[in-house]
Every structure is written in C-alpha cells, then in structure tokens.
Design an enzyme around this catalytic site. Structure first.
Site, PDB file in Angstrom:
ATOM      1  N   GLU A  10      -4.734   4.039   0.879  1.00  0.00           N
ATOM      2  CA  GLU A  10      -5.060   2.753   0.258  1.00  0.00           C
ATOM      3  C   GLU A  10      -6.411   2.781  -0.435  1.00  0.00           C
ATOM      4  O   GLU A  10      -6.562   2.229  -1.522  1.00  0.00           O
ATOM      5  CB  GLU A  10      -5.037   1.659   1.332  1.00  0.00           C
ATOM      6  CG  GLU A  10      -5.426   0.287   0.803  1.00  0.00           C
ATOM      7  CD  GLU A  10      -5.305  -0.817   1.852  1.00  0.00           C
ATOM      8  OE1 GLU A  10      -4.859  -0.529   2.982  1.00  0.00           O
ATOM      9  OE2 GLU A  10      -5.654  -1.962   1.524  1.00  0.00           O
TER      10      GLU A  10
ATOM     11  N   ARG B   1       0.825  -1.221   0.000  1.00  0.00           N
ATOM     12  CA  ARG B   1       0.000   0.000   0.000  1.00  0.00           C
ATOM     13  C   ARG B   1       0.856   1.266   0.000  1.00  0.00           C
ATOM     14  O   ARG B   1       0.476   2.299   0.549  1.00  0.00           O
ATOM     15  CB  ARG B   1      -0.977   0.022   1.174  1.00  0.00           C
ATOM     16  CG  ARG B   1      -1.773  -1.256   1.350  1.00  0.00           C
ATOM     17  CD  ARG B   1      -2.417  -1.716   0.066  1.00  0.00           C
ATOM     18  NE  ARG B   1      -3.041  -3.043   0.220  1.00  0.00           N
ATOM     19  CZ  ARG B   1      -3.579  -3.715  -0.795  1.00  0.00           C
ATOM     20  NH1 ARG B   1      -3.530  -3.236  -2.030  1.00  0.00           N
ATOM     21  NH2 ARG B   1      -4.134  -4.887  -0.591  1.00  0.00           N
TER      22      ARG B   1
ATOM     23  N   HIS C 240     -16.256  -0.532   0.878  1.00  0.00           N
ATOM     24  CA  HIS C 240     -15.659  -1.764   0.348  1.00  0.00           C
ATOM     25  C   HIS C 240     -16.270  -2.159  -0.998  1.00  0.00           C
ATOM     26  O   HIS C 240     -16.609  -3.321  -1.222  1.00  0.00           O
ATOM     27  CB  HIS C 240     -15.828  -2.912   1.359  1.00  0.00           C
ATOM     28  CG  HIS C 240     -14.780  -3.996   1.200  1.00  0.00           C
ATOM     29  ND1 HIS C 240     -14.688  -4.786   0.086  1.00  0.00           N
ATOM     30  CD2 HIS C 240     -13.784  -4.412   2.008  1.00  0.00           C
ATOM     31  CE1 HIS C 240     -13.698  -5.645   0.214  1.00  0.00           C
ATOM     32  NE2 HIS C 240     -13.109  -5.434   1.377  1.00  0.00           N
TER      33      HIS C 240
ATOM     34  N   ASP D 145     -11.840  -1.392   7.413  1.00  0.00           N
ATOM     35  CA  ASP D 145     -10.457  -1.272   6.960  1.00  0.00           C
ATOM     36  C   ASP D 145     -10.190   0.040   6.246  1.00  0.00           C
ATOM     37  O   ASP D 145     -10.023   0.037   5.035  1.00  0.00           O
ATOM     38  CB  ASP D 145     -10.101  -2.452   6.047  1.00  0.00           C
ATOM     39  CG  ASP D 145      -8.613  -2.495   5.739  1.00  0.00           C
ATOM     40  OD1 ASP D 145      -7.849  -1.792   6.397  1.00  0.00           O
ATOM     41  OD2 ASP D 145      -8.220  -3.247   4.820  1.00  0.00           O
TER      42      ASP D 145
ATOM     43  N   GLU E 167      -5.699 -12.493   8.116  1.00  0.00           N
ATOM     44  CA  GLU E 167      -5.267 -12.497   6.717  1.00  0.00           C
ATOM     45  C   GLU E 167      -4.045 -13.389   6.498  1.00  0.00           C
ATOM     46  O   GLU E 167      -3.084 -13.005   5.827  1.00  0.00           O
ATOM     47  CB  GLU E 167      -4.983 -11.058   6.242  1.00  0.00           C
ATOM     48  CG  GLU E 167      -6.234 -10.186   6.285  1.00  0.00           C
ATOM     49  CD  GLU E 167      -6.015  -8.761   5.791  1.00  0.00           C
ATOM     50  OE1 GLU E 167      -4.887  -8.283   5.867  1.00  0.00           O
ATOM     51  OE2 GLU E 167      -7.001  -8.150   5.342  1.00  0.00           O
TER      52      GLU E 167
END
Lengths: 705, 705
Positions: free
Chosen positions: A395, A168, A523, A367, A291
């Site tokens: 990001e 990122r 998102h 996020d 993740e």
C-alpha cells in the site's frame, strides 16, 4: 530418422509450451525437470516409494491432495510417480499439530522417503517440503529432519469486496467470483489453496475488514461454503470478517449493543448457522470503531465487550473458532497523537478478553509505513493474546509497480525486542506465544494477490507472498535465506544470476524508504490512493494530513514524540525510551519518527540534517538506477517474459523515485531555505507541477470503485 | 533405450503442458499439431515457402506480424518455418483495401503459397486465412481463392471505464491497465490484437460510450498511444468515445455548444493533438443526449450539429477519421413509445450529416433484447450513412453464465429485409453500403472480453466474439457455417462430437428466448443488472419499468404498436406493416412485440395464448435439460477443463431458466387467472420469493462499482 524427426518436433513443441508457461502463474511450484542427469537419477533411486504416516493412517481428502501434489511434482521434476503407502504411526508429540518429519527409509527392500505428521496437514506440509528440497537440488540421501511451525494459526487476510474490488489490491481484482458461486468453481481456487499450503498457511480471511454484512446471509454463506470446501482439501480453514452492525443490517434488530441479550442471541444463532455451512469455520476478524466501521463504542461498550460477545459462540459446542480483534483504531476527534491511541484504548482492557480472542496488531502503530517504530502494544497487555498483522500488499511501498522485497522489513519487526519481559522479548516470541505461554498464537498477512495471471502483478512481488508464508511457519528464518530459496524455486538461473536477483531483492525495500520516506519520515504520501508523494496534503481530518506527521517548519522537521512532545515514547520499555528518546542514540532511520530536528542539526555523518535528507532521497534514486542496470544485465539469464515485465516496471519505478525525490525536496526546501547539497540533482519541474499530479483511478483506491 | 526413455519423458511433459494450456486463452488460434501424418506431410510439401505480395512489397510492422503469426502457426501445426519472400505486385482492384488472394505457386522449383493483398493488412488477413484452412484440415493443393470484406470499418466497442470496470462486462475486468500505461505493456494487448486481426477486425473503440473526458487529456492520450502502437502492428486502428461536454470538463470553457466558435476551436485543437499521439486515429464514437449523457440538445442544437462539429476536424488535413453517432436515444420526458423515439429524432436529420459521419444503430429499436423487431432506422435515412451495433456481450441473454450463441440472432438481423428500396433491401446491404452506394461502411460489436483467462468467461462465449468478427468480414456467412468453423478451431473433437457442439450452439439462443422472453415479450428483466426475471419491476422512470413493455392486464398481454396503439409499426415499410400489423400474419416470435393479445386468443398451434406462453417457458427449461444431457455425453470427447467449466455454468443456467419460467408465469397468472396447462411444471416457490431475489454486486452493473 523417423524417430529423430519426431524428437525434434517434440522438443520444439516443449520449448514453445514451456516458453508460454513462464507467465508466473506457477509461482514457486514450477516443478520443471531437475537439472543434471546424475541428480535426477539420484532422486529416482531414492524415491522408489513414499510413505505417508499419520496417527490415523487414513486416506483423507488432505492426504489425497498431498498425493496429487506428489504426482504433479515428481512427474515434472523426475518424471516418476512412486508408489505411495499410507500407514498409521505413533503420536509424535514433538511434531505438534502441523509439524512433519522427513526420513530416508527402506520399504520392501527399496529406498523410500517417509513423511510423518500427527495430522494429515503435517503430511501435506512435509510433501511440499520434500518437493521443495528437490527443486533446490538438495540431497535426499540420509534425509532425516523435522520441522514444526512456531505459530498455530497462519493466516491470509484478503481485503476483498463483494463487487470484486480489492482495497489496496494492485494485482487485478478479487479471486472470488461471487456471482457464479457456488455452482461455478474456478480452477484458480484450488491453485490458490495449493500455493498457501505449500508454505504452510492454514487459514484465510476472504473478505475485507471494511466489512459488508451480506456475507453473513444464507445466500452468501452457500457461496462461502463452496470456497471452504475447496480450501479444506489443502488444510486451509476459512474465516470471515464480521460487520459489527450486522444484527441491525441483516438481522432486523434495532441495536447491535453487545450486551443486549437479543443481539447476543442473534450472533449465537448466526455462528451456529455458519458452522452448518462451514463445519471447520475458523472464526471472525473484526475492525471495529475505526475509520467509520461500527463497533461497541457506538453503544457505550468497549472492545472487550464486543469481542467477547462474538467469541462466546465460537467456543461453544466444541467449536474452536476465534475472534481476531484489530487494534488498528484511532479517532480524529481524539487529539492525542494518532500513534498513541491504540495503546491507550487497549491496555486498560488487558485481561478482559476471552481466551479465544486474540488482538491483531499491525507491525507499526501508524499504518504499514515503509518504516515505523514497532507498535508498543506488542510490549504490553501481558494477559492478552496478541498477533501480528503484516501487509504483503504494498500500500505504501509502490503497489505492484515498485520493487520492495519485504523480507528484511518483517525480519526487522519480528526480531525487534520489546523488552516486555527483559531482553529477548522479541515480537516474534510475543506472536508465537512462547513469551507468555499462550497456546493460541496467530499471524496475519494482508494479501497481495489478485486475478492478474501471475497473481501479484509485479513478477517479483511473489517473493513477498512466499516470504510471508515462510515466516509465518518459522519467524526465525532470515530474509536472505528466504530470498535465496524463492529465487531458486522461481527462476531457472545460474548461480551468479540467482545471487544477483537475491541481492536486488535484499536492497529493494531500503531503496523505497530512501526515495520516499527516509530518516523516519512517514505518512507523506498522496491521499486516497497512497501512491506517490504528498507532503503538502492538507484539509479534512488532521490525522489524514501530512504536516500532522512531518511537522516541517523553518526550524526543522519531524514529529516530536518525546517527553516534551506527544510522549508516545513513553509507551515503550525503558531501554527503548532511553535509546530512541535521545538524539545521540536514536538510529538515523527512526530520527524523524521520534524527534523534531533542526535543519542544521549535525548528523552522525557530520552533515547537517537538510543535506543528509537530500542525499538520502538522491541515494534512493541512484539505487533505482543501479538496480535497473543490474537487471538489464540479467537479460538472457532468466526467461524473457518475466525479465521484460520486471524491466518495464522498473522504468516506471525510476520515474516514481525521481518524482518522490523532487517533490519532497522542493516541498521541504520551502522550510529549510537551504540549497541542495552537491550530488543531488535539481528537480525537473517546480513544486506546483508535482502538487498538480493527479492520479485518478489508481488501483486499490476504495474511493474510485 | 535411452532414446525411448527420453521420448516417453518428453511425451509426458507435452501432455502435461498441453493439458494445462486448455484454459481457453488461445481462443481459436490454438495451432496444435495437425492430425494425420499424411495431411501434415501434404502441408509440408505444399509450403516450402510463402510469398507475401503487396503493391509496395515492403517489410513493414504489419508484414512482420503476419510473418510472426506464420512462424507461430506453422511451427505448431506442422513444425515448419518456411522461407518468406516479400515481393511487390500490381494493384489488384478486385481485392480492395483489405482483401486477399491465396494461390498455390512454385518458387525456385518448390511449392509455395502466395498471399496477395493490396495492403499489408490484406496479407495479414490472408495469413490468418491460410492458417485457418490448415487448422480445418482443408487441402492446399490447387489453392486459388480470394476474399474481400464487405464492410470497410469492422469495429469492436468496449464499454470499459477508466477504473477497469466494464459496463455489461461478464468476463472479469478491463484489459487496459491504465495505471501502468504507457510504461508497462501487458503481453495480453498483443494477443488481443492478434485475435481481432485473425477474424479481420480492423478497429477498436477502447472506452465506454458512457464517456469520461479524462481520456482526452494528455496524460491519458500518452497511455492511449501506447495501446495504439501495439494494435497498429496488427492492422487495428484505435478509436475513442468522446464526451460531448469535454470542452467544459477538461477544457475550461463555459459551454459545449457545437455552434460556438470557441467550442469548435477547442475540438479542432483536441483532434489535432490526438493525431500527434495516434497518427492513424480512427475517430470518435458518441453517445449523446441519452441516458444522462450530455449532447447538443443541452445547447438547443440537434444531433447533426453535434456530429458535424466533431467530424470536421477528423476529415481535415488529410485525416480520414470518422464520427460514429449513436442512434440509441430516448428520453423519459417524451411520452412517445420508446421504440419510436430514435426514428423520430433522426429521420428529420437525413442528409444533414457530413460525409464522415455514420449513424450507429443497435439492431433493435429498444436495447439488445433476446429478440426484437429490427430498428426501423435501417430502412430510413437514404442520404445518411448507417452502421449496425451488435452486442456480443450478453447483457440480456445471461451474461457469461448462460449459453447463447448469437450467430443465429445476427443472421436474422443481417438478412432481415427493410424493403427500403424494394425487396432485397436487407440490413446487411444497408450496412455494407451497397444498397445506397455509400463508400463509408461500418459495423460495431460490443465486446464480451475481459481479464478472465479465457477472455469471455463462458468457454463457449468465445464463439460469439468469433462469429461477430467473421460476420463483420462477410455478413453472408451463415451462423451454422461459422459455428462449425469455430468448433473445429477451438476443440479437438471427433466429427460426431463436433457436430453435437454445433447443434448445441445453434439452438442455444432460441432456448434463452423461450425461457426468458418468448413470443415477442421484451424488457421484463430485473432492473440494474438486467439478469434474471423482473416482470414486476415498477417505480422510477416509466420507460425503465416492465409493465411499460408487457402491458399485462386481465384481458391480455403485449405492447400494442399498431394503428390503434403506439403506431410504431408505421415506421416500417408497407410490406412489414401489413405482415406484422395483422394478428393472422405476424410471426409468433414477434406477436407480443406488436400486439396486445387476449389470454384466450387462439394461436397458430390451436392453443390459447396463455397456454402457448406457459408451454414456451416450459420448453425453454426442457431445452436446457436436454442441452445438459447432451453436454454430459461429451465428457471425454473434448478436454476436461473446458468441458467441466461449461458443465458447471449449465447447472447455473438450469437454475436460472427455472427461475425465469416460474417467476414470469406466476406473475402473468395474476392477470390471466388461468391454470398452467398440462406439461408445465408448477413453480417451486410463491411469487414473492422470486420478487425478493436480490442479486447484489452482479458483474457489469454500473451502479455497484
């Protein structure tokens, strides 16, 4: 005549050199000559000497840095290098560890400024504050002020890999030249440390949370130590991320179970070893069981087991290292609404963490979206130290192409009331420790820096680095105040032009929200690189798809997180539950975050949701056009180099904004089956065109390096 | 008094700025004020005006660049901006396409310099030549000279991937910011083009020979066109590598068979499309059927079939594009000595290539070793156009850590006699086309540039970029002459210090040979990143192991390529076969390239081979120590910034040199079973230690990005 010619030659040469220098490398520390002969001579008379006063009164490496900065700064600003006196003074408890006092005094009958701190770092911060005042043209007459940081550990987080790829990262590659360390020390390391210190940042985590255990090997620790040696001179402590499975990967153990004595012993020894390389090592940042990262769950243990095992040796033998344990955890096997999972995992652990563990929480529960409701963890876990993780790198807000000054977003977050202990329980007060009386307080910002000459890619993205640093010092500063400060430090501009830049900055984040994810949408970006629209993204794990979040269908759009939905709203205080859970009182900007709303729902504006949504997208594009026009008007009012670099990026942003609008409206229109309202431009292409856009090799995308 | 103070302030500011500016960014185009008042006033009187004379006499973009460079250069050097007259003149055949003439003339009664070229590019090169003369302090009185490049296409090769990783790049990452093109044009693109043009480079292949077909899609061609637009203004043509299987990967065809009409049609259309984006497109560079790259062999065709298919459309419709088809081919399935394979594959195809195909041959038959025998292809294929590929980036010579000025290596190559048409058939004459009378001549240098501020990582590695450019223009220049020129342009140093730098440069490549691969040893580096020693490298394909090349055993060491060995020597002319095939006449520096020699073989020095080998390794280390001492003495004689950056790298080089010596001698000692001769320092560690050294994430290593 001779003299005149020489002078002309010199002036030409100065012009040439300073024109070359406006490449942004100097950031907000430009130190060009102060405007106005009177102001300059005022400063010169007020600064015949400078007194550095600490409790020790010693000339240390940090004091030497302060003096070097003073020489550099005053040399540029007023062409003077005043005498520096280093003196010992009484402890001043009100200044704390890092605070400073600036005071106009007289020394040997001459006017001077005294910079007082209990520590060397305090004096260093005071020195930068003095230079900042002069860059801003403020008077030093009757100077008498103090400033104390509200948060103890003010950190950068670098998501830098050992191969110099920055996850990122949109401003080139990692600043750390691992292959050549420790022998070769890039001059940029010191300039980086100076920039951090100038805003009061006092720590940096130099490697990615998606961690590589190699950093903990002796070969790399020698390199790490060389960086720490540079940073230490500017009051910056170095921290590392630690890969939870390191005992297996580099330690030869068969487990990394935190309750296994051999594992504990391995970490005890490793921590002791790290301190031999970096005596003021700050501690570990850990991303575990998230993740794909290993963690205590792999061994049937919980986050507290994991964090405490690492924390114990960091507090042993007089060390004051800490563990920052990230709350950014979710699992696709868990069919609970993703935004609820961190709360569910962490709240039961409240009170179980050692004192030198602090839980690091992203501002939102998802996020780093352009806008989210805040993470409910900030209002929970009364017996646990909590810190905020903000993302400076953009990001989800346009990388280093799109302009998004994040000050307003962070102000929104830090002033948000959690109601955890009644009204006034803001996130700012949770993070600075005052709400719960925790002595350990911290804040982290995910860096937007890289090897690009101007550090941040977009010339104006420097404002985000600066704003983060200033807010980490004092979260009660306003975004507007910081934007004014940064603009004045960064550009040579008349007042009108400076105001124009400030206004452009201030509106820029909301513009990105409008053309990308308005009304609480979230998102719906493309997968992987996270750049550009992707409301159609499907396949693979469901919590990485877009429909999981927007839930669009023939009836409406939005995520139902209320009592008949995922119940995520129950993680908030009653006051917020009532406000946000109710369609009449939820603010427009969180509407689709909490509610699935029919396309024909009548909004506060009186328009149906579909029309409102479409108009917001259009508004985002219109705002970009307006911003471009305003920027065009600034030509000649600031330096050409940064003006043009920004102008070019805005042209790309304009294209991006239209793509977002057209792609999202075409996509949602499949469900709404309604025409675009008047004032919304029709899409240039059909939906398939936008779906087919395939950004390969986009910066910062870990899959492609 | 006022004036004096102001002057002091200005001088301080100039000092500060020019100190900052010595970060190497300006390369050899620094244009700081010429030393000496008399010299300056001499230049000022000689340059009241400048006349640009071309056959067209038009003010074109390239002429505008020449004028801008003149303004920039003369502004810095003598603080003047003379009048520029653009006039038309007769064609001067002796100047060819790119040559120039500089002549002192009088215009309107005032002294001027006339820069004549048949083309705009000629005037641009003449402009740089004039500025170079002044930087070197040469007199312009009675100026009257011409210079014509010997080679028509003088190219850079960039092994840059689309994700900005540079294969074998040690100076940061790729300069091309693909994600932001075509909207965002980095100012660095123009500075890159200026640097190329300043030495006469007129073309650049911007992407990796290990190619990605995406570069040929419209999305990327729009980006490519934006770069070409910048380069064109500096007389630089853009070239691309083409992936042979592109018709399948991006064209939707089921084959890439060069004799398939659909494939031919696809390439015809693709080439036509490229020209719509880049009207002066230079052509393709192709790596085919080598190291996993697709090629005509995959379809049962030969290199000529493949090259000619691509070449046909590049010559159609008045285009003058070319195909550079690389001869760097070898297959591990073929058990023929690797160094013989290219010759074996290509010689049978002599005469079969179209006129706009040129075969691009690395200087050696293996792969850019510190020293190799030359590629025998240069002495073969009389009916084929041949060009040389030199490697500026130091893949096998220490990356950007170790100092290796490659001028002497390239001089060695270019003056090497192939004896193809009797004595005097040098590689230089093969490459410039004069030996065979080919009008198409070309040369390529694999770039050592990247995003590092100073372009090349090691401050002194700029000399290799410069040397390549100068040799591409005139391969008869000596390495020493170029080193002197570069040093004078690059540093402010008194004559003694400049001479010292030149001597350090001149010896540096042989030093690397001595401590890494002396006496004709080759390919004994670590696998993958190619940095540091790896004589023990085994496993995987045999032609990527070290013993394949050094053949060490109890009897001796070295590759037998003579009549009883691989017979590679038969690919050379009789004169060389006789000299190199005979142990008595082969030079020491190629001994182990051609012969397997017993450890106790008596060398010309009278010492046994083992002792000689060990002493060479020691000599390499000793030379590094001597170089460090000499460099230390230069402190204060050049700018601190570049002095210190170089000093730090030398410290790392010293460590590397010892590692090479110790690792190689310990390894070979297993076979020789002989003690180290007197004067050779024993190794610090045992062999296993050196074998265990594991350089991870080393720059330029394609496996780790």
């Amino acid at each position: 005549m001779m003299m005149r010619l020489l002078l002309v030659a010199l002036l030409a040469s100065v012009a040439l050199n300073s024109a070359q220098a406006e490449d942004g490398y100097r950031l907000w520390l430009r130190y060009d000559q102060v405007d106005g002969r009177d102001v300059r001579s005022g400063y010169r008379s007020a600064l015949r000497a400078v007194v550095f006063q600490t409790t020790a009164g010693e000339d240390t490496p940090v004091i030497a840095s302060a003096r070097a900065e003073l020489t550099r700064g005053l040399g540029g600003l007023i062409d003077r290098d005043p005498t520096v006196h280093i003196v010992a003074g009484e402890l001043r408890p009100e200044l704390g560890a890092d605070g400073y006092a600036l005071k106009a005094v007289t020394v040997d009958g001459e006017r001077a400024v005294r910079i007082t701190g209990n520590s060397d770092a305090g004096v260093l911060y005071g020195t930068f504050a003095l230079l900042r005042k002069m860059q801003l043209g403020e008077s030093l007459d009757e100077l008498d002020e103090t400033s104390v940081p509200k948060i103890a550990r003010r950190l950068m987080n670098h998501w830098d890999n050992l191969n110099r790829f920055v996850e990122r990262g949109y401003a080139g590659f990692s600043l750390w030249e691992w292959a050549y360390l420790p022998e070769v020390i890039s001059p940029r390391y010191e300039d980086y440390a100076r920039a951090l210190a100038s805003t009061g940042i006092n720590g940096t985590v130099i490697n990615n949370v998606n961690a590589n255990a190699l950093i903990l090997t002796p070969e790399y620790l020698a390199k790490v130590a060389a960086l720490a040696d540079v940073f230490r001179q500017w009051g910056i402590r170095l921290y590392l991320t630690s890969r939870f499975s390191a005992p297996m990967e580099i330690g030869g153990l068969e487990t990394a179970d935190p309750l296994d004595p051999a594992v504990q012993a391995w970490w005890d020894a490793k921590v002791a070893e790290i301190y031999t390389y970096v005596p003021d090592f700050g501690g570990f940042l850990v991303k575990a069981n998230s993740e794909g990262q290993p963690g205590p769950h792999d061994f049937g243990r919980d986050h507290a087991d994991g964090a405490n095992m690492l924390a114990a040796p960091l507090a042993a033998e007089g060390r004051d290292g800490i563990v920052m344990w990230r709350a950014f955890v979710y699992a696709f096997e868990d069919d609970t609404d993703r935004v609820k999972q961190a709360y569910n995992q962490f709240v039961p652990l409240d009170g179980k963490f050692l004192d030198n563990v602090i839980v690091q929480i992203k501002n939102g529960p998802l996020d780093f979206m352009p806008r989210e409701a805040f993470s409910p963890l900030f209002g929970a876990m009364p017996h646990t130290r909590l810190m905020a993780e903000l993302q400076i790198t953009q990001e989800y807000l346009g990388g280093s192409v799109q302009l998004a000054y994040l000050g307003p977003m962070w102000e929104e977050v830090l002033t948000q009331d959690t109601y955890a202990q009644g009204e006034g329980s803001t996130i700012g007060r949770v993070v600075d420790g005052t709400l719960k009386g925790h002595p350990l307080s911290a804040i982290a910002g995910v860096a937007n820096t890289g090897t690009d000459r101007n550090w941040t890619g977009h010339p104006l993205a420097q404002s985000n680095w600066y704003a983060y640093g200033r807010l980490a010092w004092d979260h009660e500063l306003t975004a507007h105040q910081i934007a004014e400060e940064w603009t004045a430090l960064t550009f040579d501009a008349e007042e009108d032009a400076a105001n124009e830049i400030v206004e452009i900055l201030m509106g820029s984040r909301e513009t990105v929200v409008n053309y990308s994810m308005p009304l609480g949408l979230h998102h719906i970006m493309e997968r992987g690189h996270h750049y550009g629209p992707g409301p159609w993204v499907m396949g693979g794990r469901s919590d990485w798809t877009s429909p999981y979040y927007h839930q669009a269908n023939e009836i409406g759009v939005g995520a139902d997180r209320g009592q008949f939905g995922s119940k995520a709203i129950n993680q908030y205080a009653l006051e917020l539950r009532q406000q946000w859970g109710n369609l009449d009182t939820v603010p427009d900007n969180l509407l689709l975050w909490f509610h699935h709303v029919p396309w024909d729902y009548e909004m506060k504006s009186g328009r149906p949701l579909w029309d409102e949504l479409a108009l917001r997208y259009q508004q985002g594009v219109d705002e970009v056009h307006a911003m471009q026009a305003r920027w065009d008007d600034l030509q000649g009012k600031i330096d050409d180099e940064r003006w043009d670099a920004t102008r070019q990026r805005m042209a790309l942003q304009e294209k991006d904004a239209r793509e977002w609008r057209d792609a999202c409206l075409l996509y949602f229109q499949q469900f709404s089956q309604r025409p675009l309202p008047e004032g919304v431009e029709p899409a240039e292409y059909d939906l398939q065109h936008y779906i087919d856009v395939n950004r390969r090799y986009y910066p910062g995308h870990p899959g492609e390096y």
